[in-house]
Design a protein around this motif. Structure first.
Motif, PDB file in Angstrom:
ATOM      1  N   VAL A 223       0.825  -1.204   0.000  1.00  0.00           N
ATOM      2  CA  VAL A 223       0.000   0.000   0.000  1.00  0.00           C
ATOM      3  C   VAL A 223       0.860   1.255   0.000  1.00  0.00           C
ATOM      4  O   VAL A 223       0.616   2.189  -0.781  1.00  0.00           O
ATOM      5  CB  VAL A 223      -0.956  -0.012   1.209  1.00  0.00           C
ATOM      6  CG1 VAL A 223      -1.734   1.300   1.284  1.00  0.00           C
ATOM      7  CG2 VAL A 223      -1.917  -1.193   1.121  1.00  0.00           C
ATOM      8  N   VAL A 224       1.865   1.290   0.852  1.00  0.00           N
ATOM      9  CA  VAL A 224       2.723   2.477   0.932  1.00  0.00           C
ATOM     10  C   VAL A 224       3.461   2.693  -0.383  1.00  0.00           C
ATOM     11  O   VAL A 224       3.571   3.819  -0.879  1.00  0.00           O
ATOM     12  CB  VAL A 224       3.716   2.357   2.105  1.00  0.00           C
ATOM     13  CG1 VAL A 224       4.690   3.541   2.108  1.00  0.00           C
ATOM     14  CG2 VAL A 224       2.964   2.312   3.431  1.00  0.00           C
ATOM     15  N   ARG A 225       3.951   1.626  -0.984  1.00  0.00           N
ATOM     16  CA  ARG A 225       4.672   1.747  -2.246  1.00  0.00           C
ATOM     17  C   ARG A 225       3.750   2.195  -3.380  1.00  0.00           C
ATOM     18  O   ARG A 225       4.165   2.948  -4.262  1.00  0.00           O
ATOM     19  CB  ARG A 225       5.353   0.423  -2.593  1.00  0.00           C
ATOM     20  CG  ARG A 225       6.621   0.157  -1.787  1.00  0.00           C
ATOM     21  CD  ARG A 225       7.212  -1.212  -2.112  1.00  0.00           C
ATOM     22  NE  ARG A 225       7.447  -1.374  -3.540  1.00  0.00           N
ATOM     23  CZ  ARG A 225       8.518  -0.894  -4.187  1.00  0.00           C
ATOM     24  NH1 ARG A 225       9.452  -0.222  -3.524  1.00  0.00           N
ATOM     25  NH2 ARG A 225       8.663  -1.107  -5.474  1.00  0.00           N
ATOM     26  N   ALA A 226       2.499   1.748  -3.360  1.00  0.00           N
ATOM     27  CA  ALA A 226       1.553   2.189  -4.387  1.00  0.00           C
ATOM     28  C   ALA A 226       1.432   3.707  -4.375  1.00  0.00           C
ATOM     29  O   ALA A 226       1.349   4.345  -5.435  1.00  0.00           O
ATOM     30  CB  ALA A 226       0.191   1.546  -4.158  1.00  0.00           C
ATOM     31  N   ARG A 227       1.460   4.289  -3.186  1.00  0.00           N
ATOM     32  CA  ARG A 227       1.318   5.739  -3.070  1.00  0.00           C
ATOM     33  C   ARG A 227       2.647   6.462  -3.296  1.00  0.00           C
ATOM     34  O   ARG A 227       2.727   7.411  -4.080  1.00  0.00           O
ATOM     35  CB  ARG A 227       0.770   6.097  -1.674  1.00  0.00           C
ATOM     36  CG  ARG A 227       0.575   7.595  -1.453  1.00  0.00           C
ATOM     37  CD  ARG A 227      -0.587   8.101  -2.270  1.00  0.00           C
ATOM     38  NE  ARG A 227      -0.734   9.548  -2.194  1.00  0.00           N
ATOM     39  CZ  ARG A 227      -0.272  10.390  -3.101  1.00  0.00           C
ATOM     40  NH1 ARG A 227       0.367   9.940  -4.177  1.00  0.00           N
ATOM     41  NH2 ARG A 227      -0.455  11.679  -2.978  1.00  0.00           N
ATOM     42  N   ARG A 228       3.698   6.017  -2.621  1.00  0.00           N
ATOM     43  CA  ARG A 228       4.940   6.793  -2.588  1.00  0.00           C
ATOM     44  C   ARG A 228       5.916   6.457  -3.713  1.00  0.00           C
ATOM     45  O   ARG A 228       6.728   7.300  -4.085  1.00  0.00           O
ATOM     46  CB  ARG A 228       5.629   6.603  -1.231  1.00  0.00           C
ATOM     47  CG  ARG A 228       4.784   7.121  -0.068  1.00  0.00           C
ATOM     48  CD  ARG A 228       5.489   6.964   1.250  1.00  0.00           C
ATOM     49  NE  ARG A 228       4.658   7.433   2.363  1.00  0.00           N
ATOM     50  CZ  ARG A 228       4.970   7.268   3.641  1.00  0.00           C
ATOM     51  NH1 ARG A 228       6.096   6.649   3.978  1.00  0.00           N
ATOM     52  NH2 ARG A 228       4.150   7.717   4.578  1.00  0.00           N
ATOM     53  N   VAL A 229       5.856   5.262  -4.229  1.00  0.00           N
ATOM     54  CA  VAL A 229       6.764   4.883  -5.315  1.00  0.00           C
ATOM     55  C   VAL A 229       6.075   5.032  -6.668  1.00  0.00           C
ATOM     56  O   VAL A 229       6.619   5.639  -7.594  1.00  0.00           O
ATOM     57  CB  VAL A 229       7.282   3.438  -5.126  1.00  0.00           C
ATOM     58  CG1 VAL A 229       8.104   3.006  -6.341  1.00  0.00           C
ATOM     59  CG2 VAL A 229       8.118   3.339  -3.860  1.00  0.00           C
ATOM     60  N   PHE A 230       4.856   4.500  -6.775  1.00  0.00           N
ATOM     61  CA  PHE A 230       4.169   4.501  -8.065  1.00  0.00           C
ATOM     62  C   PHE A 230       3.250   5.702  -8.248  1.00  0.00           C
ATOM     63  O   PHE A 230       2.653   5.870  -9.312  1.00  0.00           O
ATOM     64  CB  PHE A 230       3.398   3.191  -8.234  1.00  0.00           C
ATOM     65  CG  PHE A 230       4.293   1.987  -8.312  1.00  0.00           C
ATOM     66  CD1 PHE A 230       4.922   1.645  -9.501  1.00  0.00           C
ATOM     67  CD2 PHE A 230       4.541   1.207  -7.185  1.00  0.00           C
ATOM     68  CE1 PHE A 230       5.762   0.548  -9.575  1.00  0.00           C
ATOM     69  CE2 PHE A 230       5.382   0.105  -7.249  1.00  0.00           C
ATOM     70  CZ  PHE A 230       5.999  -0.219  -8.441  1.00  0.00           C
ATOM     71  N   GLY A 231       3.141   6.534  -7.237  1.00  0.00           N
ATOM     72  CA  GLY A 231       2.404   7.786  -7.366  1.00  0.00           C
ATOM     73  C   GLY A 231       0.906   7.647  -7.539  1.00  0.00           C
ATOM     74  O   GLY A 231       0.242   8.581  -7.992  1.00  0.00           O
ATOM     75  N   ALA A 232       0.352   6.495  -7.186  1.00  0.00           N
ATOM     76  CA  ALA A 232      -1.094   6.307  -7.303  1.00  0.00           C
ATOM     77  C   ALA A 232      -1.816   7.203  -6.298  1.00  0.00           C
ATOM     78  O   ALA A 232      -1.379   7.354  -5.159  1.00  0.00           O
ATOM     79  CB  ALA A 232      -1.461   4.851  -7.058  1.00  0.00           C
ATOM     80  N   GLU A 233      -2.909   7.786  -6.738  1.00  0.00           N
ATOM     81  CA  GLU A 233      -3.730   8.625  -5.860  1.00  0.00           C
ATOM     82  C   GLU A 233      -5.077   7.980  -5.554  1.00  0.00           C
ATOM     83  O   GLU A 233      -5.640   8.190  -4.487  1.00  0.00           O
ATOM     84  CB  GLU A 233      -3.937   9.997  -6.496  1.00  0.00           C
ATOM     85  CG  GLU A 233      -2.638  10.785  -6.679  1.00  0.00           C
ATOM     86  CD  GLU A 233      -2.877  12.140  -7.308  1.00  0.00           C
ATOM     87  OE1 GLU A 233      -4.030  12.420  -7.712  1.00  0.00           O
ATOM     88  OE2 GLU A 233      -1.913  12.930  -7.391  1.00  0.00           O
TER      89      GLU A 233
END
Length: 230
Positions: free
Chosen positions: A141-151
């Motif tokens: 979940v954290v990587r989806a937001r902080r690495v892949f930039g998903a909003e």
């Protein structure tokens, strides 16, 4: 007589210790239940149980799990997630799939297993991105937001797993909805449910007490979403 008194004192001490252990266990049980109720209350309204009515989001976050069971045979949890992910993409409920899982060794690679399963379901490679560092739900979940930039994401997993994932999403500023897939039945399922109850309680501590961070973040990556309209 002194020996008899000493024995009685030891028995009384043992009963007191047992009593406090029981009190401690009841207290810990109450804390775990209370934290689970809190997680459920915050997330229940965002979990949908039919792929046909799951909210449309740009990215479908698919959580990894083992393709096969330890005792042999196919894992119904894995198959259900893959089937739902493929269906959501075909229906246009998501525009891109982020396959996040564990890649701990060269012989165990959840993202590649998901990719192969989805390719067998005629999902185009261009519609999938593999996240090899999704070592846990928290990391995914954290990587989806902080690495892949998903909003905005649609989380694809079983109903018992989604409350914890959505709770983490709230903490990291990721707008998320949950799309619950069929549970299936596996041996020792009660152990899985018990572990999940404990994991939900531990997640609260991860977020609010000891400041857990992902095992690995790395540089930002852009998801190649073909149509960026939500």
């Amino acid at each position: 007589m002194p020996l008899e008194n000493g024995r009685r004192g030891l028995i009384r001490w043992g009963w007191r210790l047992l009593k406090w252990c029981l009190v401690g266990m009841i207290f810990m049980f109450a804390v775990v239940v209370a934290l689970n109720i809190w997680v459920f209350a915050k997330t229940a309204g965002r979990i949908h149980h039919d792929t046909l009515v799951c909210d449309a989001e740009p990215v479908g976050l698919v959580f990894g799990t083992a393709e096969g069971l330890r005792g042999g045979g196919h894992n119904p949890y894995f198959a259900a997630r893959m089937e739902a992910a493929a269906q959501l993409l075909r229906l246009g409920r998501v525009q891109h799939l982020l396959l996040s899982g564990d890649n701990r060794t060269r012989y165990y690679n959840e993202p590649v297993s998901m990719w192969r399963s989805l390719r067998a379901r005629n999902v185009d490679s261009d519609d999938m991105t593999l996240d090899y560092a999704g070592f846990s739900t928290f990391d995914s979940v954290v990587r989806a937001r902080r690495v892949f930039g998903a909003e905005h994401v649609l989380m694809i997993s079983q109903a018992w797993h989604l409350p914890r994932a959505l709770f983490i999403a709230d903490a990291v500023g990721l707008k998320a909805e949950g799309c619950a897939v069929p549970d299936g039945r596996v041996g020792g399922e009660w152990q899985l449910w018990l572990r999940e109850w404990l994991a939900r309680a531990a997640t609260v501590g991860d977020i609010y007490l000891w400041g857990r961070v992902p095992y690995f973040l790395g540089p930002p990556e852009t998801l190649p979403i073909r149509n960026n309209e939500k």
